[in-house]
Motif scaffolding. Structure first.
Motif, PDB file in Angstrom:
ATOM      1  N   LYS A  90     -25.024  -1.458  16.681  1.00  0.00           N
ATOM      2  CA  LYS A  90     -25.741  -2.608  17.256  1.00  0.00           C
ATOM      3  C   LYS A  90     -24.780  -3.574  17.935  1.00  0.00           C
ATOM      4  O   LYS A  90     -25.120  -4.200  18.935  1.00  0.00           O
ATOM      5  CB  LYS A  90     -26.553  -3.311  16.167  1.00  0.00           C
ATOM      6  N   PHE A 122     -33.579   2.282  16.981  1.00  0.00           N
ATOM      7  CA  PHE A 122     -32.743   2.979  16.013  1.00  0.00           C
ATOM      8  C   PHE A 122     -33.599   3.892  15.141  1.00  0.00           C
ATOM      9  O   PHE A 122     -34.627   3.464  14.618  1.00  0.00           O
ATOM     10  CB  PHE A 122     -32.021   1.986  15.101  1.00  0.00           C
ATOM     11  N   SER A 166     -25.073   2.116  11.706  1.00  0.00           N
ATOM     12  CA  SER A 166     -26.097   1.571  12.605  1.00  0.00           C
ATOM     13  C   SER A 166     -25.820   0.108  12.933  1.00  0.00           C
ATOM     14  O   SER A 166     -25.991  -0.318  14.075  1.00  0.00           O
ATOM     15  CB  SER A 166     -27.490   1.715  11.981  1.00  0.00           C
ATOM     16  N   VAL A 169     -36.284  -0.473  14.369  1.00  0.00           N
ATOM     17  CA  VAL A 169     -35.623   0.522  13.518  1.00  0.00           C
ATOM     18  C   VAL A 169     -36.646   1.285  12.697  1.00  0.00           C
ATOM     19  O   VAL A 169     -37.616   0.714  12.220  1.00  0.00           O
ATOM     20  CB  VAL A 169     -34.557  -0.138  12.616  1.00  0.00           C
TER      21      VAL A 169
END
Length: 86
Positions: free
Chosen positions: A46, A56, A42, A79
């Protein structure tokens, strides 16, 4: 033209998978990490899609990984860390 991108990690070729997805002018609405583990994928995603509006969703099956995963991914912005099995 609005749509959501679901990106799944297959293997360890972070940059290759993400580079293929990065098209000129394309900004995903959602990036889905289907095996969060330590949050590395992740965080790499980004760097390819730095737009602050990208959301996310990070999924991890191991409950003991969740607190550390939340800490490591909070800098991504929007997120959500989910403890479940896909």
């Amino acid at each position: 033209f609005m749509f959501t991108l679901l990106i799944l990690m297959f293997g360890f070729s972070f940059g290759l998978n993400l580079g293929v997805m990065k098209l000129p002018g394309f900004v995903p609405k959602v990036i889905f990490d289907g095996g969060g583990y330590a949050g590395d994928w992740s965080k790499e995603a980004k760097t390819y899609f730095p737009d602050p509006d990208v959301r996310f969703i990070v999924v991890e099956a191991s409950p003991h990984k969740i607190p550390g995963l939340r800490d490591k991914t909070k800098a991504l912005g929007k997120v959500e860390v989910v403890n479940c099995v896909l």
